[in-house]
Enzyme design. Sequence first.
Site, PDB file in Angstrom:
ATOM      1  N   ARG A 120       0.841  -1.267  -0.001  1.00 31.35           N
ATOM      2  CA  ARG A 120       0.242  -0.138  -0.094  1.00 31.35           C
ATOM      3  C   ARG A 120       0.831   1.293  -0.085  1.00 31.35           C
ATOM      4  O   ARG A 120       1.994   1.229   0.152  1.00 31.35           O
ATOM      5  CB  ARG A 120      -0.833  -0.063   1.231  1.00 31.35           C
ATOM      6  CG  ARG A 120      -0.198   0.233   2.562  1.00 31.35           C
ATOM      7  CD  ARG A 120      -1.021   0.157   3.601  1.00 31.35           C
ATOM      8  NE  ARG A 120      -0.450   0.694   4.978  1.00 31.35           N
ATOM      9  CZ  ARG A 120      -1.140   0.413   6.149  1.00 31.35           C
ATOM     10  NH1 ARG A 120      -2.275   0.012   6.180  1.00 31.35           N
ATOM     11  NH2 ARG A 120      -0.133   0.682   7.237  1.00 31.35           N
ATOM     12  N   ASN A 158      -4.824   8.268   4.186  1.00 27.07           N
ATOM     13  CA  ASN A 158      -4.414   7.491   5.275  1.00 27.07           C
ATOM     14  C   ASN A 158      -2.930   7.481   5.753  1.00 27.07           C
ATOM     15  O   ASN A 158      -2.147   7.014   4.895  1.00 27.07           O
ATOM     16  CB  ASN A 158      -4.916   6.070   5.012  1.00 27.07           C
ATOM     17  CG  ASN A 158      -4.805   5.227   6.627  1.00 27.07           C
ATOM     18  OD1 ASN A 158      -5.575   5.642   7.360  1.00 27.07           O
ATOM     19  ND2 ASN A 158      -4.015   4.324   6.643  1.00 27.07           N
ATOM     20  N   GLU A 159      -2.670   8.261   6.788  1.00 28.63           N
ATOM     21  CA  GLU A 159      -1.180   8.060   7.292  1.00 28.63           C
ATOM     22  C   GLU A 159      -0.195   8.659   6.023  1.00 28.63           C
ATOM     23  O   GLU A 159       0.426   7.819   5.599  1.00 28.63           O
ATOM     24  CB  GLU A 159      -0.835   6.658   7.866  1.00 28.63           C
ATOM     25  CG  GLU A 159      -1.653   6.696   9.217  1.00 28.63           C
ATOM     26  CD  GLU A 159      -1.036   5.328   9.974  1.00 28.63           C
ATOM     27  OE1 GLU A 159      -0.288   4.661   9.186  1.00 28.63           O
ATOM     28  OE2 GLU A 159      -1.319   5.214  11.290  1.00 28.63           O
ATOM     29  N   GLU A 312      -7.278   5.947  15.061  1.00 26.80           N
ATOM     30  CA  GLU A 312      -6.853   4.545  15.433  1.00 26.80           C
ATOM     31  C   GLU A 312      -6.390   4.222  16.659  1.00 26.80           C
ATOM     32  O   GLU A 312      -5.270   4.817  16.979  1.00 26.80           O
ATOM     33  CB  GLU A 312      -6.106   3.888  14.091  1.00 26.80           C
ATOM     34  CG  GLU A 312      -6.717   4.136  12.815  1.00 26.80           C
ATOM     35  CD  GLU A 312      -5.581   3.635  11.685  1.00 26.80           C
ATOM     36  OE1 GLU A 312      -4.746   2.942  12.235  1.00 26.80           O
ATOM     37  OE2 GLU A 312      -5.837   3.931  10.553  1.00 26.80           O
ATOM     38  N   TRP A 320       3.196  -5.447  13.951  1.00 31.09           N
ATOM     39  CA  TRP A 320       4.090  -4.558  12.880  1.00 31.09           C
ATOM     40  C   TRP A 320       5.466  -4.403  13.913  1.00 31.09           C
ATOM     41  O   TRP A 320       6.526  -4.021  13.545  1.00 31.09           O
ATOM     42  CB  TRP A 320       3.769  -3.586  12.220  1.00 31.09           C
ATOM     43  CG  TRP A 320       2.862  -2.548  12.969  1.00 31.09           C
ATOM     44  CD1 TRP A 320       1.569  -2.637  12.757  1.00 31.09           C
ATOM     45  CD2 TRP A 320       3.310  -1.675  14.283  1.00 31.09           C
ATOM     46  NE1 TRP A 320       0.949  -1.487  13.720  1.00 31.09           N
ATOM     47  CE2 TRP A 320       1.883  -1.000  14.478  1.00 31.09           C
ATOM     48  CE3 TRP A 320       4.365  -1.387  14.752  1.00 31.09           C
ATOM     49  CZ2 TRP A 320       2.036  -0.188  15.468  1.00 31.09           C
ATOM     50  CZ3 TRP A 320       4.343  -0.370  15.719  1.00 31.09           C
ATOM     51  CH2 TRP A 320       3.088   0.193  16.175  1.00 31.09           C
ATOM     52  N   GLU A 360      -2.587  -7.997   7.874  1.00 33.22           N
ATOM     53  CA  GLU A 360      -2.794  -7.711   8.823  1.00 33.22           C
ATOM     54  C   GLU A 360      -3.574  -8.733   9.552  1.00 33.22           C
ATOM     55  O   GLU A 360      -4.558  -8.395  10.363  1.00 33.22           O
ATOM     56  CB  GLU A 360      -3.288  -6.181   8.780  1.00 33.22           C
ATOM     57  CG  GLU A 360      -2.174  -5.377   8.523  1.00 33.22           C
ATOM     58  CD  GLU A 360      -2.843  -3.861   8.614  1.00 33.22           C
ATOM     59  OE1 GLU A 360      -1.869  -2.946   9.064  1.00 33.22           O
ATOM     60  OE2 GLU A 360      -3.939  -3.515   8.360  1.00 33.22           O
ATOM     61  N   HIS A 363      -3.311  -8.691  13.242  1.00 28.33           N
ATOM     62  CA  HIS A 363      -3.467  -7.302  14.129  1.00 28.33           C
ATOM     63  C   HIS A 363      -5.155  -7.385  14.550  1.00 28.33           C
ATOM     64  O   HIS A 363      -6.098  -7.801  13.857  1.00 28.33           O
ATOM     65  CB  HIS A 363      -3.422  -6.239  12.939  1.00 28.33           C
ATOM     66  CG  HIS A 363      -3.392  -5.045  13.608  1.00 28.33           C
ATOM     67  ND1 HIS A 363      -4.597  -4.436  14.190  1.00 28.33           N
ATOM     68  CD2 HIS A 363      -2.425  -4.062  13.383  1.00 28.33           C
ATOM     69  CE1 HIS A 363      -4.248  -3.155  14.649  1.00 28.33           C
ATOM     70  NE2 HIS A 363      -2.995  -2.979  14.378  1.00 28.33           N
TER      71      HIS A 363
END
Length: 664
Positions: A120, A158-159, A312, A320, A360, A363
């Site tokens: 990504r 995003n980020e 988040e 991670w 993920e 996660h």
Amino acid sequence: MPSLDDVTRPDGGRPPRILFGGDYNPEQWPEETWPEDVRLMKEAGVNSVTLGVFSWARIEPRPGAREFGWLDRLMDLMHENGIGVVLATPTSSPPPWMGRLHPETLPRDANGLTEWWGSRQHFSHSSPVYRRYAAALTEDLAARYGSHPALTMWHINNEYCTYDWGDEAARTFRTWLQRRYATLDALNTAWGAAFWSQGYASWDEILPPRHAHYMKNPTHVLDFKRYTSDMLLECYRAERDIVRRHTPHIPVTTNFMPFWTGQDAWAWAPEEDLVSVDIYPDPKDPHGGQYNAMIGDMTRSQAGGGPWMVMEQAAGPVNWRGVNHPKPYGLNRLWSLQSVAHGADGLCYFQWRQSRQGAEKFHSGMVGHAGQQGRVFREVKEIGHELSLLGAEVAGRRVTADVAVLHDWNSWWAGEQDGRLSALVDYTEIVRAWHRALWEAHTTTDFAHPAHDLSAYRLVVVPHLYLLDDTAIENLLGYVRAGGTLVCGFLTGVADEDDRVRPGGIDPRLRELLGIATLHEWWPLDADERADCGDFHGTHWSEELTPAPGAETVASYKGGELDGLPAVLRNGRAWYVSTLPEPTALRTLLTRIAHEAGVRPVLDGLPDGVEAVRRGELLFLLNHQREEATVRIPGRHRDLLTGVVVEGSLRLGRYGVAVLGEPS
Ligand code: GLA
């Protein structure tokens, strides 16, 4: 301008609330799962989901195509169930076709290697093709959902975090530099290009600081970091302006990574209607609570002191770190309520349902692999319930502080480069150490930029601002002149805005303010080396300096080359600490200075490990330990979480929290 208040405290209608929910990626699941998701969301008190963050390929499977049907159904489903939607522009992860058809949209690293699709964030901020596709999609998204009743907020990208050293970036880097310097002469001077024969004769010779034989020009690298933050901001602004045109009444944000080097959040925050951040303290970190507090303080300060949002966090482990630990029972609740104590009016997770596939899948999610029977989901429900109890009382209230910690990305960027005296001096570690000392002294702390108006603070702390421009220096001088107390840590004010060392090794104005006659040498310390300072030990650094007449040596080095020279120097209300005192010593020192400056702890007599924060009239008490703690409290209060009236003292269990308001 719309704000977070418009979502949490809308005019008329609903009572104030805290947003609770998370990233929802239902495109990963069969549609039959959606009603079950909604049922569980309602059970957990979820009132907000973030949709679309990684949906680009789903919406635009082929260039120019639009498949909105599934999103229409989801938006309707959310609305029918009273759940608001934070709608993301899915522009952080372009579909594979983009890289295949337009390879120039892919970023390259400093070695010239392409960042291919398959993960990504593989977009070049400088690619006009990427920007065109991103704008077109944003336009259509805003046109289609701008008036949808579920829409509460825009979440851009995003980020933002992608660097690019490729050819697209080389082009925009030159333009950025031309705007900054106008002439090559000015650039060559700023960069000190006479060193190592680096003088540029043509703009076309300038590249991003790519892989090179040896150390790179530090000002070149510094400007590249400034430029990257600005380029990403340009991408953000372009999408923000599109959604604003469609929906001027809907607030816009982008989720920051906390304390992330790639983005000058002081420059970004004013471009948002509300500031949001993703926070992932390590559950195994014994100081994870302090980290959470620090990010809360920093984000609140970026939000101008007003409410902000956790976009988040993790209900359990991330995936991670080298080893990823779950949150023991109670920790999710503690850190969630801690963020609320520090001013958050939104508390969301990555992600709603834990993925079964993809990178993920290990996660955590709010609904983990264990499903609704899982301990993690049970805790999520408890938190959702408690937030619903707090919402009306808490939302919109402000946290105020008498102390500011100064932080600046420019200084971080300049200070972390190759070619310095110690690679052990880590900017974030130093800032964290100073914040921790204040936090453990039960002091509420803001963050500020060195050029901000500091007049509201009794005490200003500079952990480590290696680079300070003239405006910042004058600001600090003016602050002390006007009666403020200033404490500076080592390596403060060494370089100007071009990373040129100031005459004498510290800016002369600052030197005079701090009572330093001469700074002879810097003496960095090895990892296992301690500087004996009499009552305490210093780590990381020490300095050979002569005090100016009138300055008071509060602590001095003992033995060795620096014997008798000041480790802590005081010149009236200005203090200089030429080492990093060990944690207890730093806390003791700052407690003394804060006391003299008229700063009081939030509550007297608090036990170690218990944090107190005032949000408006409310007092949050948070026990960061597994052991029970007893806290003495003034007067009678009602705990908003239990409804119980308490007087005199209060017992907090393992990771316990109380939120005290007026008795009735
Ligand atoms: C970031 C991203 C999310 C997810 C989480 C995992 O915050 O925004 O998409 O990858 O990290 O911790």
